[in-house]
Design a protein around this motif. Structure first.
Motif: not given
Length: 493
Positions: A437, A457, A459, A466
């Motif tokens: 992130w 979000v 990953t 995600t």
């Protein structure tokens, strides 16, 4: 105001060209007040294309080496440049002692025999000394001071991040604190108790049994978020009883079940540890670890380890058990020959006064961050829900304390806290979700433009998927669509 040293000296300087670009690397020693104490060794990276800002990295474990100034922030993204490549002047130090090369990385506590070295590390004095000396070198190199100065660290570095916000509220404009071991003494007492539990005859669950526990917890709790994907996204709703894995009559009959002593070990690791005496820092307990932490055989070194604790302490025992062993030898008793299994954290006897003193040095538990907020500071706090070395419950506890002191609304103006489902300690080994992130960009926008983080979000760096990064106590619930996409989830409480 700077903390006392007896001066410093640049020991090396060289131009470097590497993946992070072209920069000048300067190494320096800060000399101690006590001639018997080691120097603080620091490193500054000065990029050719300076962006006018600086970032300090925190360390890990017992430190003793200079963190990589070309590295990323904790849980950093794979698709963005590291801070140095973004133009940051980066710096870090060994926190005031040098590790024995023969010791396991970050597990040499021998410096604790010296009071100045102990305070530099555990109380964080080396942080301010390093910051002031590094900014002097940055100003000397560029002719001006940085417009903003940031700090980023995880584990011990996460404690250091909270420490600078607590002790020197105007020293850093923004702070990233990941999986912070802020209540270090409290955790050490729990680790000492777990070391004793795991050393009992028949109590240690080997790697096969650790995998059994992990797989059983995932099977029981994976779908609570609406999708079966190997990630327990709602750990608060996960209620697993390890007695469901009990061997017939409680005897150890093989890898497909747990004996009664092994069940006791799993329960001890996941249960709050309370000690029956007061310590000067005011801490009363350590909250225990999630079942998904020490029970994950994919990262056994940080959790249970692969062999039971013993004297001398095996390097194949859990990281926390080795950490306890070093602490007993050099912080508590200052006797390298002390058998750490003989010290009972529930009944420390003659060592209680020393524990009291160490608690005031190692527990960085001041929850009043209002001076940091008044200075304009912003704090991003994060933790993996499956951390096997520093409990996420502990970070949630600190966050709630800050909110209780400052109030919810004032806290939201300077602090964001995220628990990342499936993530473990520092993405060590093969976690269910390897978190990535861009927290640094989020922090920059907040500090420099007043735009608070929103709709973030995370990953998964190993599974190409995600998830929404939910503000605590939120967690991502599946609502339909591609289970690999954050847009298919909604944060809920």
């Amino acid at each position: 105001m700077s903390l006392p040293t007896t001066g410093g000296r640049v020991t090396a300087a060289a131009e470097v060209t590497g993946p992070a670009g072209r920069y000048c690397q300067a190494d320096a020693d800060l000399f101690p007040v006590d001639p018997a104490a080691p120097a603080i060794k620091l490193r500054v990276a000065l990029p050719a294309g300076w962006n006018g800002k600086a970032l300090m990295f925190g360390g890990g474990g017992y430190n003793g080496t200079i963190p990589d100034v070309t590295a990323n922030v904790p849980f950093g993204p794979a698709d963005r440049p590291v801070p140095l490549a973004r133009g940051y002047a980066t710096f870090a130090s060994d926190s005031g002692h040098q590790q024995n090369p023969a010791a396991p990385p970050s597990l040499d506590g021998s410096f604790g025999a010296n009071d100045e070295a102990l305070v530099n590390f555990a109380a964080g004095d080396a942080l301010k000394k390093t910051r002031d000396a590094s900014l002097f070198l940055i100003r000397h190199a560029y002719g001006t001071k940085p417009a903003e100065v940031y700090f980023a660290g995880g584990s011990t570095g996460g404690r250091e991040a909270l420490n600078v916000a607590q002790r020197w509220p105007a020293a850093f404009d923004g702070v990233i604190s990941a999986y912070p071991a802020w209540n270090n003494l409290a955790e050490i007492l729990d680790l000492g108790y777990l070391t004793q539990v795991l050393s009992r005859p028949g109590a240690f669950p080997g790697p096969d049994k650790q995998k059994l526990v992990y797989d059983s917890v995932v099977k029981a709790c994976d779908g609570l978020d609406g999708v079966v994907d190997g990630i327990v996204s709602n750990p608060g709703g996960c209620h697993f009883d390890p007695r469901a894995l009990r061997c017939p009559a409680g005897a150890d009959t093989g890898p497909a079940c747990l004996s009664d002593p092994q069940i006791g070990s799993v329960v001890a690791m996941s249960t709050p540890f309370r000690w029956p005496y007061r310590v000067a820092s005011g801490e009363t307990q350590y909250p225990g670890f999630p079942f998904l932490s020490g029970a994950d055989m994919r990262t056994p070194f940080l959790g249970f380890g692969t062999t039971a604790p013993a004297n001398p302490m095996p390097v194949t025992s859990g990281y926390g058990m080795q950490y306890w062993d070093q602490w007993v030898k050099y912080f508590l008793t200052r006797d390298p020959g002390q058998n750490s299994l003989e010290i009972d954290p529930r009944r420390p006897g003659k060592w209680l006064d020393r524990i009291n003193l160490l608690s005031t040095i190692e527990d960085r538990n001041n929850a009043d961050l209002r001076p940091f907020a008044r200075a304009g500071g912003k704090l991003i706090l994060m933790h993996g829900a499956a951390d096997e070395l520093v409990s996420p419950y502990s970070t949630s506890d600190y966050y709630e304390r800050v909110r209780a002191v400052a109030g919810p609304r004032a806290t939201d103006a300077f602090l964001r806290y995220y628990v990342v489902p499936g993530a473990n300690h520092a993405n060590f080994g093969t976690p269910a979700l390897a978190a990535g992130w861009d927290s640094l960009t989020a922090l920059e926008r907040w500090v420099e433009s007043g735009r608070a983080p929103g709709n973030q979000v995370v990953t998964d760096l190993t599974h190409a998927r995600t998830r929404p990064l939910c503000e605590y106590p939120g967690w991502p619930r599946y609502r339909g669509g591609d289970p690999g996409s954050a847009s298919s989830f909604a944060c809920t409480r």
